[in-house]
Design a protein around this motif. Structure first.
Motif, PDB file in Angstrom:
ATOM      1  N   UNK A 447     -26.406  -2.933  -7.813  1.00  0.00           N
ATOM      2  CA  UNK A 447     -26.641  -3.009  -9.248  1.00  0.00           C
ATOM      3  C   UNK A 447     -27.597  -4.155  -9.524  1.00  0.00           C
ATOM      4  N   UNK A 449     -29.725  -6.329 -12.672  1.00  0.00           N
ATOM      5  CA  UNK A 449     -30.120  -6.568 -14.059  1.00  0.00           C
ATOM      6  C   UNK A 449     -31.294  -7.536 -14.021  1.00  0.00           C
ATOM      7  N   UNK A 489     -31.664  -2.407 -16.401  1.00  0.00           N
ATOM      8  CA  UNK A 489     -30.378  -2.288 -15.703  1.00  0.00           C
ATOM      9  C   UNK A 489     -30.502  -1.098 -14.773  1.00  0.00           C
ATOM     10  N   UNK A 491     -28.711   1.047 -11.322  1.00  0.00           N
ATOM     11  CA  UNK A 491     -27.622   1.248 -10.360  1.00  0.00           C
ATOM     12  C   UNK A 491     -28.122   2.207  -9.302  1.00  0.00           C
ATOM     13  N   UNK A 512     -30.327   5.279 -11.113  1.00  0.00           N
ATOM     14  CA  UNK A 512     -30.430   5.376 -12.563  1.00  0.00           C
ATOM     15  C   UNK A 512     -30.953   4.041 -13.070  1.00  0.00           C
ATOM     16  N   UNK A 516     -35.127  -1.350 -21.454  1.00  0.00           N
ATOM     17  CA  UNK A 516     -35.081  -1.599 -22.901  1.00  0.00           C
ATOM     18  C   UNK A 516     -36.147  -2.619 -23.289  1.00  0.00           C
ATOM     19  N   UNK A 545     -33.847   8.599 -13.975  1.00  0.00           N
ATOM     20  CA  UNK A 545     -32.826   8.900 -12.977  1.00  0.00           C
ATOM     21  C   UNK A 545     -33.399   9.881 -11.971  1.00  0.00           C
TER      22      UNK A 545
ATOM     23  N   UNK B   7     -27.488  16.322  -8.556  1.00  0.00           N
ATOM     24  CA  UNK B   7     -28.017  15.137  -9.226  1.00  0.00           C
ATOM     25  C   UNK B   7     -27.141  14.755 -10.415  1.00  0.00           C
ATOM     26  N   UNK B  11     -25.335  11.391 -10.841  1.00  0.00           N
ATOM     27  CA  UNK B  11     -25.680  10.633 -12.034  1.00  0.00           C
ATOM     28  C   UNK B  11     -24.419  10.160 -12.744  1.00  0.00           C
ATOM     29  N   UNK B  14     -22.950   7.110 -11.014  1.00  0.00           N
ATOM     30  CA  UNK B  14     -23.569   5.794 -11.161  1.00  0.00           C
ATOM     31  C   UNK B  14     -23.934   5.486 -12.604  1.00  0.00           C
ATOM     32  N   UNK B  15     -23.563   6.401 -13.505  1.00  0.00           N
ATOM     33  CA  UNK B  15     -23.991   6.238 -14.882  1.00  0.00           C
ATOM     34  C   UNK B  15     -23.458   4.937 -15.467  1.00  0.00           C
ATOM     35  N   UNK B  17     -22.379   1.231 -15.296  1.00  0.00           N
ATOM     36  CA  UNK B  17     -22.535   0.059 -14.429  1.00  0.00           C
ATOM     37  C   UNK B  17     -21.167  -0.464 -14.011  1.00  0.00           C
ATOM     38  N   UNK B  20     -19.828   1.462 -11.204  1.00  0.00           N
ATOM     39  CA  UNK B  20     -20.538   1.152  -9.956  1.00  0.00           C
ATOM     40  C   UNK B  20     -19.998  -0.126  -9.320  1.00  0.00           C
ATOM     41  N   UNK B  21     -19.867  -1.152 -10.149  1.00  0.00           N
ATOM     42  CA  UNK B  21     -19.382  -2.427  -9.622  1.00  0.00           C
ATOM     43  C   UNK B  21     -17.930  -2.292  -9.178  1.00  0.00           C
ATOM     44  N   UNK B  24     -17.786  -0.649  -5.930  1.00  0.00           N
ATOM     45  CA  UNK B  24     -18.289  -1.585  -4.922  1.00  0.00           C
ATOM     46  C   UNK B  24     -17.183  -2.499  -4.397  1.00  0.00           C
TER      47      UNK B  24
END
Lengths: 684, 332
Positions: A447, A449, A489, A491, A512, A516, A545, B7, B11, B14-15, B17, B20-21, B24
């Motif tokens: 990830x 940022x 951002x 991922x 993805x 912004x 994406x 996809x 998607x 991982x959409x 965050x 995802x973390x 992880x």
């Protein structure tokens, strides 16, 4: 920036440095298993630590010497077609553009490009002038492309991705080398280089010349995008001791580059070649310690000077486009005629960069790198910064990247960078976890940022046409005073694996990315001749994406197959106009869609190398470009190495775009089939 | 075209965050649980593995040894694996019959404690073992007398020299690079070169030397070049220059590790993890070897080639088995 500001932000800036605290241990004098079994450290650009591919916190494409030799590429940008997700295109024949996934504008701004660690992203256009780099294929050792944001290692410019071109060591060559290419589009390239030593300094010195006529005319319109470039380069290497090495490089180039009538500041008026002079000086000192740590000090200075020569335009000449009786024309004809667009305009950018980096390898399961950098950019241009004279900015950067082998299966990476410039202090970071699925196979979750500050151009541009100091005839572009930094951002899920004794490698990335406050231009009413002004501002929101992969097969030194594929879907909206009505426009039409590449090379027993490179791009529209049909481009290369009077020689024949014509960026840029013959001679 | 359904699913994954973390960090402890550490199997003969690190090489050695022993005598062994720093506790709690140290730092931590049980040190260089033996037992003989055995990691240089001659039969001059730790063996190296019908050209690189300045004339005048492993600083500091100069002068380099090979050497002869594990397994099952402590040179070795480099040097490589047979025949 004043000292006070430095102090004010010193805590924030130095926080990333404090994350990696060196603890000195006794010198290790014995030869241990680490000395014999150490990993193959392949990749440097992701974190500035040497890492293997399964350890890196990002997807990486390495274009090595063998791929370069096998490919039919004639310049660096051609090679980048081998990288999934990278878009390469020609705004005109000698103005290549490269971007990652999105925002493939005429001046792409969100990709860090470095040559031996020296950033060549130049501040005047906030982009890379690929033709002035002075790096030819024979100069390159390998290229590392970090696919994905790399701000935590390379700073703000590596917003979407970063490319590091590593040039060949002077130790790899000896004596004189003569290389030339000639062919379609009046391609005439030649270079002469010498590798040897002066005292204890090994060096490679080269002089090269490149020219071509650019794309063919578009109907009755001359595109005027040919170019001539002369480049001089020197790379020296001195190793005063086993633990110290000093590399120093300097170079200069002189280019006359046709900017093309479609991208000139005054379309249709006719533009002579843009003259660009570039020079740089670069040094890097490396020191290895007994504990295996490494210290690096880097300093460089880049200067670019640009002169545009166009047909001067008078007030009355400009007014001739208005019909008689037009109120603007009537009013302005009251003024005496005079030149309002000068025949010559200039621009200059200069960068001084210093950086210190410490890489700690002394711990068993934990490694880290920390560094600080200071950069001073200064630009000036009569057309881009009207009345502002020199515009400059100091950027301070502190960063740390750490790698922790948590278990025998898990490697965690974290990176943070704090940057301070005229917009304030901002922090970007990256976290990643790599899971070893099996030997030489890893799954990665990451990830990012990141922030990208407005460039000097974006935050200071004032482009207009004046009658005199008090009367602006046309205000074309200005920067919004409240312009702020862009935010990303992203991922990703990645996989990297190698099989069959590393003869097969595979890399997959599913991603993805949310962008912004992306900087673009919005339109406003303005009391000038066209009643409109473009304002640089944070106007766009973009989401991207997709998936990309690359695979390589090298069963022997005779066979190489490389394949890459990407599917990138992007969408978003832009604030197109803010007055008199607010108008947003959809950006979905700029989605690049699927793209693919294939390089195959085979060397016969007789020493003849046969290669083909195929690239597919689906229909797409670049921002500011034309809506283009998809294309499949096939390049071919045959090459034979032989000995000529005991001197190594190489003869090659390249066909670029063996099929029908396709179009690059604009519908006027027809890429026709080109035949190029090459000869290399060595005199060791 | 992209399989959109896949996809879309990815998607979704991982959409967010946060997701995802969370993934992880959630997966990490799950996968950690698969680690070999602190595993204890209830079998009969008690073998305590003490490793320097928990990285892949060390766990692979342990896993391979355990696998080999289970295949041979499934119910005869009881294993425990600990990191070096946990040795003292493990020694008390586990009461091992044999301690196997994997790596130099594990060996040091164990030798410092002077255990009463027999010890086998593996994945350790001759140089490291000698330093540790001198430090904690006065000499290598003293260590052996205290039931400390060692299986050396570094391959004898004569194997590299013989392989060089097999790869380049017409070679007349062999360049040998030594460093601060290996220089004392220069005379022995030279004898092996002469025995292989070549003339030695020796170069020693100290930390204060200009490596390129010293290496260039030797590599230029050699027909093959063999760097001898030394301490890591010398290895790292010289490998890049050795490989670049060998490319310039088109000289094959016979390396001592797969790392070196992949970086650009022509061939490498080295002890692989599998080689180390196999010999370790044999040691553990051989009661006589366990009782008569001593130093054992590596019985097995791996040979690998860099076909790309060999092709560039016009070296016509034969099969690995061919060279293995030749080396075997020479040693008999």
């Amino acid at each position: 920036m004043s000292i006070k500001i430095i102090k004010k932000h010193s805590v924030n800036l130095l926080l990333p440095v404090a994350l990696v605290m060196p603890v000195l241990t006794a010198a290790q004098t014995m030869v241990t298993e680490d000395d014999l079994l150490g990993d193959i450290q392949m990749v440097h650009s992701v974190t500035h630590m040497d890492q293997t591919l399964p350890e890196t916190p990002a997807s990486v494409t390495i274009i090595d010497r063998r791929m370069i030799d096998a490919s039919p590429a004639l310049d660096v940008v051609d090679l980048l077609r081998l990288v999934p997700g990278l878009q390469t295109y020609f705004v005109n024949a000698n103005r290549p553009g490269v971007t990652y996934h999105t925002l493939g504008t005429p001046y792409p701004r969100r990709l860090e490009v470095k040559v031996d660690g020296r950033s060549v992203y130049e501040a005047l256009f906030s982009s890379v002038e690929w033709n002035t780099l002075g790096v030819h294929l024979d100069d390159i050792g390998h290229i590392e492309v970090v696919r994905g944001a790399n701000t935590s290692a390379d700073g703000s410019n590596a917003f979407l991705a970063s490319i590091n071109i590593i040039t060949r060591s002077p130790l790899l060559d000896k004596g004189w080398n003569l290389r030339s290419h000639a062919g379609g589009n009046h391609i005439r390239n030649g270079s002469l280089s010498y590798a040897g030593s002066v005292g204890e300094v090994s060096h490679r010195t080269s002089l090269s010349f490149r020219s071509n006529d650019g794309f063919d005319d578009f109907g009755d319109t001359a595109l005027d995008d040919g170019a001539e470039t002369i480049t001089f380069g020197f790379k020296g290497l001195w190793t005063p001791s086993a633990s110290d090495s000093l590399e120093f490089k300097l170079g200069m180039s002189n280019s006359n580059i046709g900017v093309g009538t479609f991208v000139s500041s005054s379309p249709g008026i006719g533009t002579d070649p843009r003259k660009i002079d570039v020079q740089y000086q670069h040094m890097q000192w490396n020191h290895l310690t007994d504990e295996g740590n490494k210290y690096e000090f880097i300093a460089y200075h880049n200067v670019l000077k640009m002169t545009d020569i166009t047909q001067p335009v008078s007030l009355y000449g400009a007014l001739s486009v208005f019909p008689d009786g037009h109120p603007v024309k009537t009013a302005l004809l009251q003024l005496p005629d005079k030149v309002i667009i000068n025949a010559e305009s200039y621009g200059r950018s200069a960068r001084v960069h210093t950086e210190f980096r410490a890489i700690f390898n002394q711990w068993d399961d934990f490694r880290g790198v920390t560094g600080i950098a200071l950069r001073n950019d200064r630009v000036s241009s009569d057309t881009l910064f009207d009345g502002l004279g020199n515009v400059s900015e100091k950027t301070y950067r502190a960063y740390s990247n750490v790698e922790w082998t948590a278990t025998d299966r898990i490697v965690l990476n974290g990176g943070v960078v704090a940057e301070n410039d005229d917009t304030g202090t901002f922090t970007s970071y990256r976290v990643a976890s790599n899971f070893r699925l099996a030997e030489n196979q890893a799954l990665r979750l990451a990830f990012n940022r990141g922030y990208r500050a407005p460039t000097l151009l974006e935050s200071n541009q004032v482009s207009n046409v004046r009658y005199d100091a008090n009367l602006i005839l046309d205000m074309s572009v200005i920067a919004d005073p409240d312009i702020t930094r862009e935010e990303l951002s992203s991922s990703e899920i990645g996989y990297t694996g190698s099989f069959a004794n590393s003869s097969i490698t595979f890399d997959l990335r599913v991603f993805r990315e949310e962008l912004r406050d992306v900087i673009d231009e919005r339109r406003e009413q303005y009391p000038d001749v066209d009643q409109q002004i473009n304002i640089r501002d944070n106007t766009d929101t973009i989401s991207v994406e997709g998936v990309e992969w690359q695979a390589q097969y090298r069963p022997s030194h005779k066979v190489l197959v490389h394949a890459n594929y990407s599917y990138v879907k992007s969408g978003g909206e832009t604030l197109y106009r803010s007055t008199p009505n607010v108008e947003y426009r959809d950006l979905g039409g700029l989605s690049p869609g699927p793209a693919a590449g294939l390089l195959m090379s085979y060397m016969t027993d007789g020493g003849v190398s046969l290669s083909t490179m195929v690239n597919y791009q689906s229909p797409m529209t670049h921002p500011s470009g034309s809506k283009l049909e998809g294309y499949t481009r096939v390049d071919l290369k045959a090459m034979k190495k032989f000995s000529l009077n005991n001197s190594p020689a190489e003869l090659s024949f390249v066909v670029q775009n063996a099929g029908t014509d396709y179009f690059e960026f604009y519908e006027s840029n027809a890429f026709k089939t080109r035949y190029v013959i090459g000869l290399k001679l060595g005199f060791p | 075209m992209m399989p959109l359904a896949i996809l879309h699913r990815l998607r979704c994954l991982i959409k967010s965050q946060a997701v995802c973390i969370a993934i992880l960090f959630l997966i990490m402890p799950l996968m950690s649980s698969s680690s070999v550490y602190a595993e204890s199997d209830l079998k009969t003969s008690r073998v305590l593995f003490v490793t320097s690190k928990k990285t892949a090489i060390y766990t692979q050695v342990v896993d391979l040894v355990k696998g080999n022993l289970r295949n041979q005598q499934a119910n005869s062994y009881q294993f425990t694996v600990v990191l070096g720093k946990s040795f003292a506790d493990a020694q008390i709690n586990f009461s091992p019959d044999l301690i196997v140290t994997v790596g130099a730092s594990a060996s040091e931590l164990v030798m410092k404690e002077k255990p009463v049980q027999p010890v086998l040190a593996v994945l350790i260089t001759d140089s490291a073992f000698e330093i540790l033996a001198n430090k904690y037992y006065g000499s290598k003989a003293g260590a052996h007398a205290a039931q400390i055995s060692v299986i050396g990691l570094d391959q004898p240089i004569e194997r590299s020299i013989k392989l060089a001659k097999l790869l380049v039969p017409e070679a007349k001059i062999a360049g040998i690079m030594t460093g601060p730790s290996s220089q004392k063996n220069s005379a022995e190296f030279a004898e092996h070169v002469v025995a292989a019908a070549m003339t030695p050209k020796l170069v020693n690189i100290e930390l204060t030397d200009n490596p390129i300045h010293k290496l260039e004339p030797i590599i230029r005048d050699s027909d093959v070049f063999i760097p001898v492993p030394d301490n890591r600083l010398v290895n790292i500091a010289t490998a890049r220059w050795v490989l670049q100069l060998s490319f310039r002068y088109q000289i094959p380099v016979i390396a001592y590790s797969k790392t070196y090979l992949d970086a650009g050497a022509t061939a490498a002869i080295f002890s692989s993890v599998e080689n180390v594990a196999k010999q370790t397994s044999e040691f553990i099952t051989d009661e006589k070897m366990r009782i008569e402590a001593g130093a054992h040179m590596p019985a097995y070795y791996s040979i690998k080639f860099n076909y790309s480099v060999a092709g560039n040097l016009n070296i016509d490589l034969k099969t690995e088995q061919f060279y293995r047979n030749k080396l075997q025949a020479d040693s008999e």
